[in-house]
Design an enzyme around this catalytic site. Sequence first.
Site, mmCIF file in Angstrom:
data_model
loop_
_atom_site.group_PDB
_atom_site.id
_atom_site.type_symbol
_atom_site.label_atom_id
_atom_site.label_comp_id
_atom_site.label_asym_id
_atom_site.label_seq_id
_atom_site.Cartn_x
_atom_site.Cartn_y
_atom_site.Cartn_z
ATOM 1 C CD GLU A 80 -14.266 -5.526 -1.369
ATOM 2 O OE1 GLU A 80 -14.861 -4.763 -2.277
ATOM 3 O OE2 GLU A 80 -13.600 -5.366 -0.989
ATOM 4 C CG ASP A 138 -5.400 -7.216 -7.684
ATOM 5 O OD1 ASP A 138 -4.531 -7.449 -7.121
ATOM 6 O OD2 ASP A 138 -6.465 -6.384 -7.066
ATOM 7 C CD GLU A 155 -10.339 -1.962 -7.907
ATOM 8 O OE1 GLU A 155 -11.304 -1.373 -7.411
ATOM 9 O OE2 GLU A 155 -9.370 -1.993 -7.226
ATOM 10 C CD GLU A 211 -3.074 -1.219 0.098
ATOM 11 O OE1 GLU A 211 -2.992 -0.038 -0.720
ATOM 12 O OE2 GLU A 211 -3.827 -1.920 0.186
HETATM 13 C C1 DMJ Z 1 -6.458 0.345 -5.009
HETATM 14 O O1 DMJ Z 1 -5.590 0.717 -3.983
HETATM 15 C C2 DMJ Z 1 -5.451 -0.105 -6.210
HETATM 16 O O2 DMJ Z 1 -6.294 0.074 -7.260
HETATM 17 C C3 DMJ Z 1 -4.981 -1.793 -5.938
HETATM 18 O O3 DMJ Z 1 -4.369 -2.154 -7.022
HETATM 19 C C4 DMJ Z 1 -6.237 -2.517 -5.437
HETATM 20 N N1 DMJ Z 1 -7.162 -1.841 -5.336
HETATM 21 C C5 DMJ Z 1 -7.473 -0.507 -4.712
HETATM 22 C C6 DMJ Z 1 -8.916 0.255 -4.784
HETATM 23 O O4 DMJ Z 1 -9.810 -0.818 -4.775
#
Ligand code: DMJ
EC number: 3.2.1.-
Length: 789
Positions: free
Chosen positions: A325, A231, A343, A84
């Site tokens: 979610e 992802d 997203e 993060e």
């Molecule tokens: C974001 O912080 C980024 O896009 C991350 O890759 C995963 N998803 C969150 C938001 O949903």
Amino acid sequence: HFRAVYEHAYPADELMPLTCRGRVRGQEPSRGDVDDALGKFSLTLIDSLDTLVVLNKTKEFEDAVRKVLRDVNLDNDVVVSVFETNIRVLGGLLGGHSLAIMLKEKGEYMQWYNDELLQMAKQLGYKLLPAFNTTSGLPYPRINLKFGIRKPEARTGTETDTCTACAGTLILEFAALSRFTGATIFEEYARKALDFLWEKRQRSSNLVGVTINIHTGDWVRKDSGVGAGIDSYYEYLLKAYVLLGDDSFLERFNTHYDAIMRYISQPPLLLDVHIHKPMLNARTWMDALLAFFPGLQVLKGDIRPAIETHEMLYQVIKKHNFLPEAFTTDFRVHWAQHPLRPEFAESTYFLYKATGDPYYLEVGKTLIENLNKYARVPCGFAAMKDVRTGSHEDRMDSFFLAEMFKYLYLLFADKEDIIFDIEDYIFTTEAHLLPLWLSTTNQSISKKNTTSEYTELDDSNFDWTCPNTQILFPNDPLYAQSIREPLKNVVDKSCPRGIIRVEESFRSGAKPPLRARDFMATNPEHLEILKKMGVSLIHLKDGRVQLVQHAIQAASSIDAEDGLRFMQEMIELSSQQQKEQQLPPRAVQIVSHPFFGRVVLTAGPAQFGLDLSKHKETRGFVASSKPYNGCSELTNPEAVMGKIALIQRGQCMFAEKARNIQNAGAIGGIVIDDNEGSSSDTAPLFQMAGDGKDTDDIKIPMLFLFSKEGSIILDAIREYEEVEVLLSDKAKDRGLTGILLYFTSWDSGEMRESEPSDIDYYYHPAYGRPHLLIYWRSLEGELSFSHYL
Ligand code: DMJ
């Protein structure tokens, strides 16, 4: 909303939009891993820097950069998530730096700027490096910003696992940092982590699992999808190729993509599978994070499946207003919260860019309308606690301004609306902008060339180039429409399928020897089949039976596989049964002045009394009962008569409280938890059970509120005396009705009637009174507002 963050939250990391204050870690009840994004470094400010420039708020950007340089400390004694911190803070600083130098070069703004954001980024980069001190080169998931890792003061460094996305989503920011500064170490570390993940891919399926041991490299979770936990690993392989021009990243991406399309993609669904048995589904639900995937497919140039999945997701959104979610393969809610994730907006933007189909503008309009209608609260936008009830959580993640605002703005922006050429930049996973010219700067790390390690793929169209969608589909809206058409009713027409995906996972065609739903523990034939499949039966003292499978004890590998599927089916079946016994949550909506329905509290249902899902909602003023615990005949029946009685939990059964307030003439009841500090943000849904006897005599609706939600009502009574609430299964529309304004153009005198979106109520605790907000568009198209007490 940027202003709201500055006014109410700054310098805290995030805004708490219901209570109009900043979220300071340690001062609020812990929310677990989610809090690892908060490093006491003004997260939202940094994460939204480049959004300001995209939105043409250059002056505000300049001020925000000055604030960051003046106030932000990156040396706090806080344990943060490496992932993060990288995507939001390092990415935010680099995105800010990229646009700061662009502005400086233009000659008007940021003339004083001397790479200060980049220096901060470098400082932060060095702070993250100790996390990579593992034999594998995969980073530890967390680090202490002040003390690093593994020292006693660090309070971190004992973890053994990390998620694939956590270790595989560093290359864009780290390579940009290296190339901007010339310090190659960052790019080297990120590449090493990526190389290790690539080495560890499951060789027969070419898939990766969700979590990996950072010391041994063993897969800890062997399920594999394109959503949570994996992802952005895929996203960064493709984007690293775009930014760095290194073919090996594209080859890796293509190898994985081929596997994804072979096993995970089941159009329009994307379903997790097992890496070792990729024909076997690992779940019967999908998570919301996978909504980024259509956008990535656009970048890859595979538009058809992107359109299909996006369309399916849009229909789920239309059903629930937001993307829950997680949702099942038959599109029921699996996890009901929605933290305003960007997203889907991201994919909508890229699909619009690729197809030019105005349909995607309509989609964007729906997203904005739903945000305004259901998520907009006094000081910002609040996450949905439960999309079914419309209740809120006191939370606005930094990605809402970093990503959601950016993508929705860009979706509707014309080229001239943006003061720089967005095509010169690549979006990181947090939508930060990195300039593509970095590919030719400080290239000290040698590019890998194609090696025999990569499988030859039938992907001839797209192997080497980023496809130009203008040539492939020259803005032909009908192209996209023809793909969407067959999926028009895919969600609405879907019947509850329960465990269908598990059933479908018996793909080999062979009839399963035993179905979970048919199983009887007393049937000797069934027991024989279980034994063959390596499943043993343990009788528990309380009469229940427990099933355990050991593949090694199965008669053959085929029987072992059948056993695995049987167990999976059993898990699905029992979780489904558990769910069926569970009542869904309810909502308490405060409708009186100055809330006007904007505050919606998550409430627990009761297994007795009026069922709010079958009957009309109950509306009434609230009154506290005396005695407050409601455990004996009320001494203030005149106060609760015709009202909704507030009662405290404890000292007697819920049903007894209900009877006492009903006898006093109450039309409903709200039980407030007596455990101080409890909250629906941290505790699971609470359901009030009956007293084991017949409760048919209880006719009024009863709901349960945790103490934090309860105190919002109690505080409101203290302040406004008359508080009216609505008890229901789903929050009702709020906003103004009955006010019509006329706008007259200054120049032409032309008049138009106000639309619902022109007017809003706004309540700010500091003013103590509601404001009436009127929005209008100036001739230049700028949106302004005015407020009156
Ligand atoms: C974001 O912080 C980024 O896009 C991350 O890759 C995963 N998803 C969150 C938001 O949903």
